[in-house]
Motif scaffolding. Structure first.
Motif, PDB file in Angstrom:
ATOM      1  N   ASP A  57      21.160  -3.102  43.621  1.00 13.32           N
ATOM      2  CA  ASP A  57      19.817  -2.739  44.102  1.00 13.32           C
ATOM      3  C   ASP A  57      19.545  -1.232  44.034  1.00 13.32           C
ATOM      4  OD1 ASP A  57      17.314  -3.564  45.193  1.00 13.32           O
ATOM      5  OD2 ASP A  57      17.944  -2.774  47.128  1.00 13.32           O
ATOM      6  N   VAL A  58      20.455  -0.489  43.447  1.00 10.49           N
ATOM      7  CA  VAL A  58      20.180   0.947  43.273  1.00 10.49           C
ATOM      8  C   VAL A  58      18.911   1.118  42.444  1.00 10.49           C
ATOM      9  CG1 VAL A  58      20.985   2.978  41.993  1.00 10.49           C
ATOM     10  CG2 VAL A  58      22.505   1.851  43.625  1.00 10.49           C
ATOM     11  N   ALA A  59      18.789   0.304  41.399  1.00 11.32           N
ATOM     12  CA  ALA A  59      17.607   0.394  40.534  1.00 11.32           C
ATOM     13  C   ALA A  59      17.066  -1.007  40.259  1.00 11.32           C
ATOM     14  CB  ALA A  59      17.975   1.085  39.229  1.00 11.32           C
ATOM     15  N   GLU A  66      20.984   5.695  39.728  1.00  5.80           N
ATOM     16  CA  GLU A  66      19.628   6.240  39.613  1.00  5.80           C
ATOM     17  C   GLU A  66      19.763   7.763  39.639  1.00  5.80           C
ATOM     18  OE1 GLU A  66      15.835   4.816  41.869  1.00  5.80           O
ATOM     19  OE2 GLU A  66      16.796   6.350  43.099  1.00  5.80           O
ATOM     20  N   LEU A  82      22.438   8.529  42.509  1.00  3.91           N
ATOM     21  CA  LEU A  82      22.698   7.503  43.508  1.00  3.91           C
ATOM     22  C   LEU A  82      23.481   6.442  42.757  1.00  3.91           C
ATOM     23  CD1 LEU A  82      22.070   6.248  46.324  1.00  3.91           C
ATOM     24  CD2 LEU A  82      20.095   5.172  45.261  1.00  3.91           C
ATOM     25  N   TRP A 138      26.899   2.832  49.005  1.00  6.45           N
ATOM     26  CA  TRP A 138      26.427   3.595  47.848  1.00  6.45           C
ATOM     27  C   TRP A 138      26.864   5.041  48.048  1.00  6.45           C
ATOM     28  CZ3 TRP A 138      20.595   1.736  47.744  1.00  6.45           C
ATOM     29  CH2 TRP A 138      20.537   0.439  47.198  1.00  6.45           C
ATOM     30  N   PHE A 200      19.005   2.806  55.671  1.00  5.99           N
ATOM     31  CA  PHE A 200      20.294   3.403  55.299  1.00  5.99           C
ATOM     32  C   PHE A 200      20.784   4.289  56.439  1.00  5.99           C
ATOM     33  CE2 PHE A 200      17.532   3.399  51.503  1.00  5.99           C
ATOM     34  CZ  PHE A 200      18.236   2.540  50.675  1.00  5.99           C
ATOM     35  N   ARG A 259       6.043  -2.243  48.196  1.00  3.43           N
ATOM     36  CA  ARG A 259       7.317  -1.730  48.701  1.00  3.43           C
ATOM     37  C   ARG A 259       7.076  -0.709  49.818  1.00  3.43           C
ATOM     38  NH1 ARG A 259      11.726  -2.733  44.827  1.00  3.43           N
ATOM     39  NH2 ARG A 259      10.168  -3.163  43.243  1.00  3.43           N
ATOM     40  N   ILE A 262       9.397   5.082  52.978  1.00  5.94           N
ATOM     41  CA  ILE A 262      10.660   5.333  53.677  1.00  5.94           C
ATOM     42  C   ILE A 262      10.655   6.753  54.233  1.00  5.94           C
ATOM     43  CG2 ILE A 262      13.174   5.560  53.359  1.00  5.94           C
ATOM     44  CD1 ILE A 262      13.109   3.131  51.625  1.00  5.94           C
ATOM     45  N   TYR A 281       9.952   9.247  51.293  1.00  3.18           N
ATOM     46  CA  TYR A 281      10.217   8.696  49.950  1.00  3.18           C
ATOM     47  C   TYR A 281       9.126   7.688  49.668  1.00  3.18           C
ATOM     48  CZ  TYR A 281      14.660  10.497  51.516  1.00  3.18           C
ATOM     49  OH  TYR A 281      15.633  11.311  52.034  1.00  3.18           O
ATOM     50  N   ARG A 285       6.324   3.646  41.930  1.00  3.21           N
ATOM     51  CA  ARG A 285       6.206   2.623  40.874  1.00  3.21           C
ATOM     52  C   ARG A 285       5.430   1.399  41.317  1.00  3.21           C
ATOM     53  NH1 ARG A 285      10.655   2.037  43.680  1.00  3.21           N
ATOM     54  NH2 ARG A 285      12.158   0.343  43.640  1.00  3.21           N
ATOM     55  N   HIS A 333      10.581   6.680  42.504  1.00  2.00           N
ATOM     56  CA  HIS A 333      10.204   7.258  43.796  1.00  2.00           C
ATOM     57  C   HIS A 333       9.861   8.727  43.613  1.00  2.00           C
ATOM     58  CE1 HIS A 333      12.574   4.068  45.852  1.00  2.00           C
ATOM     59  NE2 HIS A 333      13.394   4.258  44.844  1.00  2.00           N
ATOM     60  N   TYR A 348      12.778  10.996  41.241  1.00  3.28           N
ATOM     61  CA  TYR A 348      13.821  10.040  40.858  1.00  3.28           C
ATOM     62  C   TYR A 348      13.552   9.558  39.441  1.00  3.28           C
ATOM     63  CZ  TYR A 348      15.188  10.235  45.702  1.00  3.28           C
ATOM     64  OH  TYR A 348      15.631  10.690  46.917  1.00  3.28           O
TER      65      TYR A 348
HETATM   66  N1  TRP Z   1      16.177   0.554  44.670  1.00  6.98           N
HETATM   67  C1  TRP Z   1      16.076   0.559  46.104  1.00  6.98           C
HETATM   68  C2  TRP Z   1      14.635   0.781  46.537  1.00  6.98           C
HETATM   69  O1  TRP Z   1      13.830   1.132  45.737  1.00  6.98           O
HETATM   70  C3  TRP Z   1      16.953   1.592  46.760  1.00  6.98           C
HETATM   71  C4  TRP Z   1      16.654   3.004  46.406  1.00  6.98           C
HETATM   72  C5  TRP Z   1      17.074   3.648  45.290  1.00  6.98           C
HETATM   73  C6  TRP Z   1      15.895   3.947  47.169  1.00  6.98           C
HETATM   74  N2  TRP Z   1      16.644   4.953  45.309  1.00  6.98           N
HETATM   75  C7  TRP Z   1      15.921   5.162  46.435  1.00  6.98           C
HETATM   76  C8  TRP Z   1      15.205   3.888  48.379  1.00  6.98           C
HETATM   77  C9  TRP Z   1      15.230   6.310  46.876  1.00  6.98           C
HETATM   78  C10 TRP Z   1      14.537   5.025  48.810  1.00  6.98           C
HETATM   79  C11 TRP Z   1      14.547   6.219  48.078  1.00  6.98           C
HETATM   80  O2  TRP Z   1      14.340   0.582  47.683  1.00  6.98           O
END
Ligand code: TRP
Length: 366
Positions: A57-59, A66, A82, A138, A200, A259, A262, A281, A285, A333, A348
């Protein structure tokens, strides 16, 4: 003749070097290239023409890396990754095992203390029950010219289920010496009800004795007002900066229903209740048609903050494998760091090793 296909770890490591050079690092030492390969773990040996063995789930496309470009007023960007370490047959358990094996080697090589990790590991890396959720461990690794790499570990507060998350975060903060912080989070930053989740819990791995912790909150169905509320759990946040960032990165300050937005609050030595830093954050996308739009927003932000957007163009030129208007998510992001030590922006960048998300017919931002 059969053309050899690169292992994932070699591909990522090579591209990281290209990225560093593109943004002005005078060199990319071999030991950095080796480090990236090593951090990807045994699962990094898989050839890149094979589908991902783990729904990382990183990307969005499950690449376990990422990239990001962190810029500030100095004009010297840092390149960050990441990353999830993958076991030989990846699963939450085997990935954690592979990361655990790597950790003491890195600690010895780079001279960081394992004390903060040891203080919280048993909370976030359950051995008494099956880990839950999309990840358990991670890393972030930050590369800067002429400096050793810097590491963080991200834990999943929901690794023992969603209802256990507040207890884990409270205990983690307490064990690292931030006993008053949890109360600040619950009283100031979280909305009552279930719309804010602990996303996180990160610790810095560094040579100084003081622990540094970041707590990340995912705000579902939120608007600017909720970001400002979370920001008030930190000292000295410039609310106008947060408003401007949200308007530009998100294409508006209305409700973000796709989404979640954050927030992160960073606690440094001496913080007893309020945090030292606040970051936001924005998953751009989900709120833009394609990457021509996400790039335009990133340019606008960089320019507003007096930073040179050309550095991002050079980075994209080595990361992108397609025209910007043929997909969305190359820039997944955008992020704003406020508070101490100074303001910064992070862009990112996705590797898109396995897949590209097609452009959206229209933006979802309200
Ligand atoms: N891919 C996940 C998401 O988009 C985790 C993640 C990756 C993420 N990079 C991030 C979350 C940067 C927040 C900020 O949620």
């Amino acid at each position: 003749m059969v053309q050899a296909v690169l292992p994932l770890a070699d591909d990522i490591s090579f591209r990281t070097g290209e990225l560093c050079r593109a943004v002005g690092f005078p060199e990319f030492p071999d030991k950095h290239a080796d480090l990236i390969r090593e951090m990807l773990g045994p699962g990094g040996a898989r050839p890149i023409d094979q589908p991902p063995a783990w729904p990382c789930d990183v990307a969005d496309d499950h690449t376990p890396v990422e990239y990001s470009l962190a810029v500030d007023h100095t004009g010297r960007p840092a390149v960050r990754l990441l990353l999830e370490t993958l076991g030989a047959s990846p699963s939450l358990r085997t990935n954690v095992c592979a990361a655990r094996e790597l950790l003491p080697r890195l600690a010895e090589r780079y001279g960081f203390s394992l004390a903060p990790f040891e203080a919280v590991a048993e909370l976030f890396l359950p051995e008494d029950e099956e880990p839950q959720g999309r990840f358990a461990w991670w890393w972030s690794v930050v590369l800067r010219p002429g400096a050793p790499p810097a590491f963080k570990i991200y834990f999943n507060p929901e690794v023992r289920g969603r209802s256990a998350a507040p207890g884990l975060v409270a205990a983690g903060l307490d064990r690292l010496g931030f006993g008053g912080a949890f109360d600040t989070l619950t009283r100031r930053a979280l909305r009552p009800g279930a719309l804010d989740r602990y996303a996180f819990f990160s610790i810095d791995l560094h040579t100084q004795p003081d622990p540094r912790v970041k707590v990340y909150l995912a705000h579902h169905d939120a608007d600017l007002a909720q970001l400002l509320r979370a920001a008030r759990a930190a000292r000295e946040v410039d609310e106008e900066q947060v408003r401007e960032f949200t308007a530009i990165a998100g294409g508006g300050t209305g409700r973000f229903r796709a989404r979640p937005l954050i927030s992160s609050l960073s606690f440094l030595a001496g913080d007893t209740d309020r945090a030292s830093g606040y970051s936001v954050y924005l998953p751009v996308r989900d709120y833009a048609e394609d990457d021509e739009v996400t790039l335009r927003r990133a340019h606008t932000l960089l320019t507003r903050h007096g930073m040179d957007p050309a550095v991002l163009d050079r980075a994209l030129a080595v990361v992108a494998r397609r025209p910007l208007n043929e997909g969305v998510g190359l820039i997944p992001h955008l992020s704003l760091r406020t508070g101490r030590p100074h303001t910064g922006l992070t862009v990112y960048l996705s590797a898109e090793t396995y897949a590209v998300t097609p452009p959206r017919p229209e933006s979802l931002a309200s």
